[in-house]
Design an enzyme around this catalytic site. Sequence first.
Site, PDB file in Angstrom:
ATOM      1  CG  ASN A 183      12.616  52.528 -11.214  1.00 21.80           C
ATOM      2  OD1 ASN A 183      12.205  53.623 -11.594  1.00 21.80           O
ATOM      3  ND2 ASN A 183      13.483  52.402 -10.226  1.00 21.80           N
ATOM      4  CB  VAL A 213      23.648  56.383 -10.183  1.00 24.01           C
ATOM      5  CG1 VAL A 213      24.592  55.213 -10.457  1.00 24.01           C
ATOM      6  CG2 VAL A 213      23.068  56.273  -8.777  1.00 24.01           C
ATOM      7  N   GLY A 214      24.103  58.090 -12.778  1.00 21.06           N
ATOM      8  CA  GLY A 214      24.539  58.081 -14.170  1.00 21.06           C
ATOM      9  C   GLY A 214      25.618  59.113 -14.446  1.00 21.06           C
ATOM     10  NE  ARG A 272      26.066  51.635   0.773  1.00 22.84           N
ATOM     11  CZ  ARG A 272      25.014  51.724  -0.015  1.00 22.84           C
ATOM     12  NH1 ARG A 272      24.203  50.689  -0.183  1.00 22.84           N
ATOM     13  NH2 ARG A 272      24.733  52.851  -0.643  1.00 22.84           N
ATOM     14  CG  HIS A 325      21.046  46.138  -4.079  1.00 21.20           C
ATOM     15  ND1 HIS A 325      22.100  46.348  -3.241  1.00 21.20           N
ATOM     16  CD2 HIS A 325      20.711  47.346  -4.567  1.00 21.20           C
ATOM     17  CE1 HIS A 325      22.392  47.641  -3.224  1.00 21.20           C
ATOM     18  NE2 HIS A 325      21.560  48.259  -4.009  1.00 21.20           N
ATOM     19  CG  ASP A 358      18.002  61.822 -18.195  1.00 20.69           C
ATOM     20  OD1 ASP A 358      18.576  61.348 -17.192  1.00 20.69           O
ATOM     21  OD2 ASP A 358      16.805  62.192 -18.178  1.00 20.69           O
ATOM     22  CG  ASN A 369      17.779  49.717  -6.517  1.00 19.23           C
ATOM     23  OD1 ASN A 369      18.235  48.589  -6.543  1.00 19.23           O
ATOM     24  ND2 ASN A 369      18.395  50.730  -5.915  1.00 19.23           N
ATOM     25  CB  ALA A 426      22.051  62.469 -17.463  1.00 14.71           C
ATOM     26  NE  ARG A 428      16.258  52.416  -1.150  1.00  9.53           N
ATOM     27  CZ  ARG A 428      16.756  51.829  -0.066  1.00  9.53           C
ATOM     28  NH1 ARG A 428      15.956  51.457   0.909  1.00  9.53           N
ATOM     29  NH2 ARG A 428      18.049  51.627   0.051  1.00  9.53           N
TER      30      ARG A 428
HETATM   31  P1  NAD Z   1      18.183  60.186 -10.316  1.00  7.10           P
HETATM   32  O1  NAD Z   1      16.759  60.514 -10.108  1.00  7.10           O
HETATM   33  O2  NAD Z   1      19.213  61.137  -9.859  1.00  7.10           O
HETATM   34  O3  NAD Z   1      18.442  59.905 -11.878  1.00  7.10           O
HETATM   35  C1  NAD Z   1      17.625  59.082 -12.654  1.00  7.10           C
HETATM   36  C2  NAD Z   1      17.635  59.656 -14.060  1.00  7.10           C
HETATM   37  O4  NAD Z   1      16.945  58.740 -14.928  1.00  7.10           O
HETATM   38  C3  NAD Z   1      16.918  61.012 -14.182  1.00  7.10           C
HETATM   39  O5  NAD Z   1      17.796  61.990 -14.717  1.00  7.10           O
HETATM   40  C4  NAD Z   1      15.761  60.710 -15.122  1.00  7.10           C
HETATM   41  O6  NAD Z   1      15.421  61.807 -15.961  1.00  7.10           O
HETATM   42  C5  NAD Z   1      16.318  59.531 -15.907  1.00  7.10           C
HETATM   43  N1  NAD Z   1      15.287  58.774 -16.629  1.00  7.10           N
HETATM   44  C6  NAD Z   1      14.027  58.469 -16.236  1.00  7.10           C
HETATM   45  N2  NAD Z   1      13.389  57.784 -17.198  1.00  7.10           N
HETATM   46  C7  NAD Z   1      14.246  57.654 -18.222  1.00  7.10           C
HETATM   47  C8  NAD Z   1      14.170  57.057 -19.498  1.00  7.10           C
HETATM   48  N3  NAD Z   1      13.068  56.433 -19.923  1.00  7.10           N
HETATM   49  N4  NAD Z   1      15.249  57.125 -20.305  1.00  7.10           N
HETATM   50  C9  NAD Z   1      16.388  57.747 -19.899  1.00  7.10           C
HETATM   51  N5  NAD Z   1      16.510  58.331 -18.705  1.00  7.10           N
HETATM   52  C10 NAD Z   1      15.456  58.295 -17.877  1.00  7.10           C
HETATM   53  O7  NAD Z   1      18.400  58.750  -9.637  1.00  7.10           O
HETATM   54  P2  NAD Z   1      19.813  58.084  -9.236  1.00  7.10           P
HETATM   55  O8  NAD Z   1      20.167  58.443  -7.862  1.00  7.10           O
HETATM   56  O9  NAD Z   1      20.780  58.331 -10.336  1.00  7.10           O
HETATM   57  O10 NAD Z   1      19.389  56.541  -9.219  1.00  7.10           O
HETATM   58  C11 NAD Z   1      19.050  55.889 -10.429  1.00  7.10           C
HETATM   59  C12 NAD Z   1      18.580  54.451 -10.161  1.00  7.10           C
HETATM   60  O11 NAD Z   1      19.671  53.686  -9.634  1.00  7.10           O
HETATM   61  C13 NAD Z   1      17.466  54.344  -9.106  1.00  7.10           C
HETATM   62  O12 NAD Z   1      16.543  53.353  -9.491  1.00  7.10           O
HETATM   63  C14 NAD Z   1      18.215  53.939  -7.845  1.00  7.10           C
HETATM   64  O13 NAD Z   1      17.373  53.275  -6.920  1.00  7.10           O
HETATM   65  C15 NAD Z   1      19.256  53.038  -8.448  1.00  7.10           C
HETATM   66  N6  NAD Z   1      20.449  52.816  -7.610  1.00  7.10           N
HETATM   67  C16 NAD Z   1      20.967  51.558  -7.615  1.00  7.10           C
HETATM   68  C17 NAD Z   1      22.098  51.262  -6.904  1.00  7.10           C
HETATM   69  C18 NAD Z   1      22.706  49.888  -6.969  1.00  7.10           C
HETATM   70  O14 NAD Z   1      23.595  49.584  -6.194  1.00  7.10           O
HETATM   71  N7  NAD Z   1      22.277  49.013  -7.872  1.00  7.10           N
HETATM   72  C19 NAD Z   1      22.703  52.255  -6.114  1.00  7.10           C
HETATM   73  C20 NAD Z   1      22.153  53.534  -6.121  1.00  7.10           C
HETATM   74  C21 NAD Z   1      21.011  53.811  -6.888  1.00  7.10           C
END
Ligand code: NAD
Length: 308
Positions: free
Chosen positions: A95, A13-14, A151, A175, A33, A120, A10, A82
């Site tokens: 991760n 991104v979520g 992009r 990616h 979450d 990621n 949550a 990141r």
């Molecule tokens: P964020 O830190 O804002 O959110 C991540 C959430 O995951 C946090 O709220 C955290 O509490 C939760 N979390 C951690 N462990 C967990 C678990 N075991 N169960 C449930 N929830 C858990 O990060 P974000 O900006 O939302 O990014 C999330 C991921 O997406 C990162 O790995 C980021 O690199 C990746 N991402 C990928 C893309 C893509 O194009 N594929 C683009 C942007 C970000």
Amino acid sequence: MRSKITVVGAGNVGATCAQRLAERGYADVVVVDIIDGLPQGKALDILESGPVVGFDTYVVGATTYEPTANSDIVVITSGVARKPGMSRDDLILTNMKIVQAVTEQVVKHSPKCIIIMVANPLDAMTQLALHVSKFPRTRCFGQSGVLDTSRFRTFIAQELKVSVEDVQAWVLGGHGDTMIALTRMTTVGGIPISELLPKDTIDRMVKRTVNGGGEIVALLKTGSAFYAPSAAVLQMVDAIVLDKKRILPCAVRLDGEYGIKGIVAGVPCKLGKDGIEQVIELKLTPEESAALKKSAAAVKELNDIMKI
Ligand code: NAD
């Protein structure tokens, strides 16, 4: 009957995915979450926007997986993002534990779902989810190419001062540093981009696309991109829920296509109600083919680190 879609994580991104999903109105949404209160609070906040925005789907937050039972689609965004100076690959050790644990719960509660990986390093996390879930590749794949392509399309539209709607592009491969912009298949209103822009301008935009995530991380300083990533996820979810049969770049395990076996890479796929309904094999030039194999080799290195 409405679909049920779970978003794990949550965070930026979520939560943005959950908001966009709720606003679509075609599915009930569960946000999960590990931080108690975070998914519940964000879900309630999104739900309370319904009367104003005009959706009546249900949005609920949870720290357990029971409310996610029998989801049609599960979007996995749980994992650290990141910080400036980090590559996506630097996230792997943290991760992989999160994605492994989450995938086990997802499979237990929604054995028939379609998993869209977002965490990621994307290709490696998709590969891990395939390994843990034992799902066919049609039901477990990742989002990256839609974002990278978006992009690239943005930069082209800005450069030419044209509508993004008229810009079509393909970005394949991993990616990360190994992504491949297929400039010969990039068109504006059907016109090949090479007829509209000089090579050095195209090369500059390709470079900016490859570094597109890093550019946002450097600006934000405390996290990574989420508006465009969540929009990209939604384009994939739309294709599945509405059975649109869209041709989109997806991170999928190649089973011999492009001369690559058993490794996840971004290639064009047909997306519909059954998930990936076709992996499209383009005829690549020798240089493009070599770049895709290099990309697969980089993913294989991460698979070796994860021992899968
Ligand atoms: P964020 O830190 O804002 O959110 C991540 C959430 O995951 C946090 O709220 C955290 O509490 C939760 N979390 C951690 N462990 C967990 C678990 N075991 N169960 C449930 N929830 C858990 O990060 P974000 O900006 O939302 O990014 C999330 C991921 O997406 C990162 O790995 C980021 O690199 C990746 N991402 C990928 C893309 C893509 O194009 N594929 C683009 C942007 C970000």
